[in-house]
Design an enzyme around this catalytic site. Structure first.
Site, PDB file in Angstrom:
ATOM      1  N   GLY A  12     -25.121  25.936  -5.008  1.00 58.07           N
ATOM      2  CA  GLY A  12     -23.751  25.512  -5.309  1.00 58.07           C
ATOM      3  C   GLY A  12     -23.230  26.157  -6.587  1.00 58.07           C
ATOM      4  N   SER A 126     -21.109  12.846 -13.989  1.00 61.80           N
ATOM      5  CA  SER A 126     -19.770  13.374 -14.224  1.00 61.80           C
ATOM      6  C   SER A 126     -19.030  12.496 -15.222  1.00 61.80           C
ATOM      7  CB  SER A 126     -19.026  13.371 -12.885  1.00 61.80           C
ATOM      8  OG  SER A 126     -17.646  13.469 -13.085  1.00 61.80           O
ATOM      9  N   TYR A 150     -16.414   8.842  -4.839  1.00 60.41           N
ATOM     10  CA  TYR A 150     -17.273   9.895  -5.390  1.00 60.41           C
ATOM     11  C   TYR A 150     -17.817   9.467  -6.753  1.00 60.41           C
ATOM     12  CZ  TYR A 150     -18.075  13.830  -8.494  1.00 60.41           C
ATOM     13  OH  TYR A 150     -18.598  14.656  -9.455  1.00 60.41           O
ATOM     14  N   LYS A 154     -21.790   8.363  -8.337  1.00 61.26           N
ATOM     15  CA  LYS A 154     -22.434   8.843  -9.584  1.00 61.26           C
ATOM     16  C   LYS A 154     -22.859   7.652 -10.449  1.00 61.26           C
ATOM     17  CE  LYS A 154     -22.031  13.297  -8.922  1.00 61.26           C
ATOM     18  NZ  LYS A 154     -23.226  14.033  -8.537  1.00 61.26           N
ATOM     19  N   ASN A 180     -15.093  19.417 -17.218  1.00 60.40           N
ATOM     20  CA  ASN A 180     -14.523  20.235 -16.117  1.00 60.40           C
ATOM     21  C   ASN A 180     -15.080  21.658 -16.124  1.00 60.40           C
ATOM     22  OD1 ASN A 180     -12.721  17.899 -16.491  1.00 60.40           O
ATOM     23  ND2 ASN A 180     -11.431  18.921 -15.001  1.00 60.40           N
ATOM     24  N   ASN A 199      -8.753  21.831  -4.457  1.00 58.09           N
ATOM     25  CA  ASN A 199      -8.310  20.589  -5.095  1.00 58.09           C
ATOM     26  C   ASN A 199      -8.201  20.762  -6.600  1.00 58.09           C
ATOM     27  OD1 ASN A 199      -8.472  18.915  -2.702  1.00 58.09           O
ATOM     28  ND2 ASN A 199     -10.686  19.255  -2.850  1.00 58.09           N
ATOM     29  N   ARG A 232      -7.673  18.173 -20.148  1.00 62.04           N
ATOM     30  CA  ARG A 232      -9.086  18.084 -19.768  1.00 62.04           C
ATOM     31  C   ARG A 232      -9.937  18.951 -20.686  1.00 62.04           C
ATOM     32  NH1 ARG A 232      -6.885  14.828 -17.294  1.00 62.04           N
ATOM     33  NH2 ARG A 232      -6.959  14.289 -15.078  1.00 62.04           N
ATOM     34  N   ARG A 293      -0.445  13.162  -9.460  1.00 62.68           N
ATOM     35  CA  ARG A 293      -1.433  12.970  -8.388  1.00 62.68           C
ATOM     36  C   ARG A 293      -2.063  11.598  -8.584  1.00 62.68           C
ATOM     37  NH1 ARG A 293      -6.254  17.359  -7.981  1.00 62.68           N
ATOM     38  NH2 ARG A 293      -6.831  16.415  -9.975  1.00 62.68           N
ATOM     39  N   ASP A 296      -5.169  10.303 -11.087  1.00 62.93           N
ATOM     40  CA  ASP A 296      -5.379  11.147 -12.275  1.00 62.93           C
ATOM     41  C   ASP A 296      -5.197  10.345 -13.560  1.00 62.93           C
ATOM     42  OD1 ASP A 296      -6.035  13.528 -11.133  1.00 62.93           O
ATOM     43  OD2 ASP A 296      -4.082  14.487 -11.424  1.00 62.93           O
TER      44      ASP A 296
HETATM   45  N1  UFG Z   1      -3.936  19.810 -11.545  1.00 63.81           N
HETATM   46  C1  UFG Z   1      -2.662  20.272 -11.271  1.00 63.81           C
HETATM   47  N2  UFG Z   1      -2.494  20.970 -10.106  1.00 63.81           N
HETATM   48  C2  UFG Z   1      -3.502  21.228  -9.226  1.00 63.81           C
HETATM   49  C3  UFG Z   1      -4.796  20.747  -9.532  1.00 63.81           C
HETATM   50  C4  UFG Z   1      -4.973  20.039 -10.709  1.00 63.81           C
HETATM   51  O1  UFG Z   1      -1.723  20.057 -12.036  1.00 63.81           O
HETATM   52  O2  UFG Z   1      -3.263  21.853  -8.187  1.00 63.81           O
HETATM   53  C5  UFG Z   1      -4.157  19.077 -12.822  1.00 63.81           C
HETATM   54  C6  UFG Z   1      -4.648  17.658 -12.643  1.00 63.81           C
HETATM   55  O3  UFG Z   1      -3.564  16.764 -12.486  1.00 63.81           O
HETATM   56  C7  UFG Z   1      -5.437  17.441 -13.933  1.00 63.81           C
HETATM   57  C8  UFG Z   1      -6.007  18.828 -14.254  1.00 63.81           C
HETATM   58  O4  UFG Z   1      -5.181  19.745 -13.529  1.00 63.81           O
HETATM   59  O5  UFG Z   1      -4.579  17.061 -14.980  1.00 63.81           O
HETATM   60  C9  UFG Z   1      -7.447  19.017 -13.812  1.00 63.81           C
HETATM   61  O6  UFG Z   1      -7.580  18.654 -12.440  1.00 63.81           O
HETATM   62  P1  UFG Z   1      -8.894  19.018 -11.574  1.00 63.81           P
HETATM   63  O7  UFG Z   1      -8.623  18.559 -10.173  1.00 63.81           O
HETATM   64  O8  UFG Z   1      -9.250  20.454 -11.780  1.00 63.81           O
HETATM   65  O9  UFG Z   1     -10.035  18.164 -12.268  1.00 63.81           O
HETATM   66  P2  UFG Z   1     -10.149  16.577 -12.513  1.00 63.81           P
HETATM   67  O10 UFG Z   1     -10.191  16.401 -13.991  1.00 63.81           O
HETATM   68  O11 UFG Z   1      -9.164  15.820 -11.747  1.00 63.81           O
HETATM   69  O12 UFG Z   1     -11.578  16.266 -11.856  1.00 63.81           O
HETATM   70  C10 UFG Z   1     -12.738  16.972 -12.245  1.00 63.81           C
HETATM   71  C11 UFG Z   1     -13.686  17.074 -11.052  1.00 63.81           C
HETATM   72  C12 UFG Z   1     -14.240  15.744 -10.698  1.00 63.81           C
HETATM   73  C13 UFG Z   1     -14.824  15.075 -11.882  1.00 63.81           C
HETATM   74  C14 UFG Z   1     -13.856  15.032 -13.035  1.00 63.81           C
HETATM   75  C15 UFG Z   1     -14.596  14.541 -14.256  1.00 63.81           C
HETATM   76  O13 UFG Z   1     -13.025  17.590  -9.924  1.00 63.81           O
HETATM   77  O14 UFG Z   1     -15.293  15.931  -9.774  1.00 63.81           O
HETATM   78  O15 UFG Z   1     -13.348  16.334 -13.309  1.00 63.81           O
HETATM   79  O16 UFG Z   1     -13.757  14.305 -15.299  1.00 63.81           O
HETATM   80  F1  UFG Z   1     -15.160  13.820 -11.565  1.00 63.81           F
END
Ligand code: UFG
Length: 338
Positions: A12, A126, A150, A154, A180, A199, A232, A293, A296
């Site tokens: 992975g 995580s 998910y 964890k 992240n 995603n 983040r 989203r 978030d």
């Molecule tokens: N975002 C956007 N547009 C997108 C995707 C994301 O604006 O198309 C924003 C989100 O709203 C967020 C930031 O970018 O503010 C980061 O989003 P991610 O989806 O990249 O990451 P997350 O922080 O939501 O989640 C990640 C992992 C999870 C984990 C988490 C731990 O995907 O598995 O970090 O903090 F649990």
């Protein structure tokens, strides 16, 4: 004699980069993966990068007969457990799939480890286990809660490991709470390229940059953050991989159970990431602001002090390098597929 590590989910995104560093550090590796979210080429890429060989088993970590065969044949000294489903949105739609897979794999693995008296374990947790943090930066002793299945898998596994250690302190467990992870191997041979519409932010930005997707949707600009977009703690996957090397050294040195934040301590907003990507790669990333989203949080970044004090771990790579390596990987992949 060098130590032998079993790496589950070793092909992975985070697993493959960690395998490279472990091989370069002189560990012997045994990798198990079912390629449910990766591909067989990753095995040869790891060998190509490191010029080192390792044993690979294709299979499911839930398969105890296979695990017993591996432990019997290989004399494993410690395990790093990456294997697991990780898509937050999918876990909300299909919770049973997430609970069955993530819990079953871990329980099967721990049971077989116990049978073979192998009790050194590094677990991929995580930052999602902190839920919506009450203040920032996040320390390891903050209250834990989750907002999706998910994340709950964890948190449950962290609880299982704590109970196990309580019952038998000859276990040695490092729980790594990732922030992240982005970026890719500097060679361009390993990285993150999810199928379909990504995603996560960085894979989405990369697909906009390559024009596979038209425009980045920025999920909300009315958060209580520096520019209103989500903040983040992005960490280069090579730094994160080094965190695992440090954690393995720790579990061999001391019998204890402990949790460590693996982050940089720096928070970047979505718009700062877009700017950094454009600057690092000299390419435009068109975006528009859309609704938040659901699920978030506004901001999430680590206090990385404890990992530094206890593991000697410190993230070294900056945001431009993360953006450059993420894009470089896609360019190299495209060249190869020509
Ligand atoms: N975002 C956007 N547009 C997108 C995707 C994301 O604006 O198309 C924003 C989100 O709203 C967020 C930031 O970018 O503010 C980061 O989003 P991610 O989806 O990249 O990451 P997350 O922080 O939501 O989640 C990640 C992992 C999870 C984990 C988490 C731990 O995907 O598995 O970090 O903090 F649990």
């Amino acid at each position: 004699m060098s130590k032998k590590i079993l790496v589950t989910g070793g092909t992975g995104f985070i697993g493959s980069h960690t395998c490279c560093l472990l091989l370069e550090e002189g560990y012997e590796l045994v990798v198990i993966d079912d390629f449910s979210n990766s591909s067989p080429e990753v095995v040869s890429k790891i060998k190509e990068i490191t010029k080192r060989d390792f044993k690979f088993y294709e299979g499911d970590v839930k398969d105890k007969a296979l695990l017993r065969k591996i432990f019997k044949t290989e004399k494993i000294d410690a395990v790093i457990h990456f294997a697991g489903y990780k898509a937050v949105g999918e876990s909300v739609k299909e919770p049973l799939k997430y609970y069955r897979n993530n819990l079953d794999t871990t329980l099967s693995l721990l049971e077989v480890m116990e049978e073979f008296q192998c009790k050194k374990f590094v677990f991929s947790s995580s930052a999602t286990v902190y839920g919506s943090p009450k203040s920032l930066p996040i320390k390891e002793d903050f209250p834990l809660s989750t907002t999706n299945p998910y994340g709950t898998t964890k948190l449950i596994i962290e609880g299982i490991l704590k109970d196990l250690y309580q019952a038998d302190p000859t276990w040695s467990v490092a729980i790594l709470r990732y922030f992240n992870p982005i970026g890719a191997h500097p060679s361009g041979l390993l990285g993150e390229n999810p199928n379909g519409i990504p995603n996560n932010l960085m894979p989405y930005i990369v697909k906009v940059a390559t024009k596979e997707l038209e425009i980045l949707n920025v999920f909300g600009d009315d958060y209580d953050t520096k520019d209103g977009t989500g903040v983040r703690d992005y960490i280069h996957v090579m730094d994160l991989a080094m965190g695992h090397v440090k954690a393995i050294e720790k579990v061999f040195k001391e019998n204890k159970l402990d949790c460590y934040n693996l982050g940089t301590g720096e928070g970047y907003s979505v718009l700062e990431i877009v700017q950094a990507f454009e600057k690092a790669n000299h390419i435009q990333v068109p975006y528009r602001i859309v609704e938040r989203r659901s699920g978030d949080i506004a901001a999430c970044y680590a206090d990385p002090t404890y990992a530094y004090e206890e593991l000697g771990f410190k993230a070294e790579k900056g945001i431009e390098e993360m953006c450059r390596d993420a894009y470089h990987y896609i360019e190299v992949s495209k060249q190869e597929n020509k």
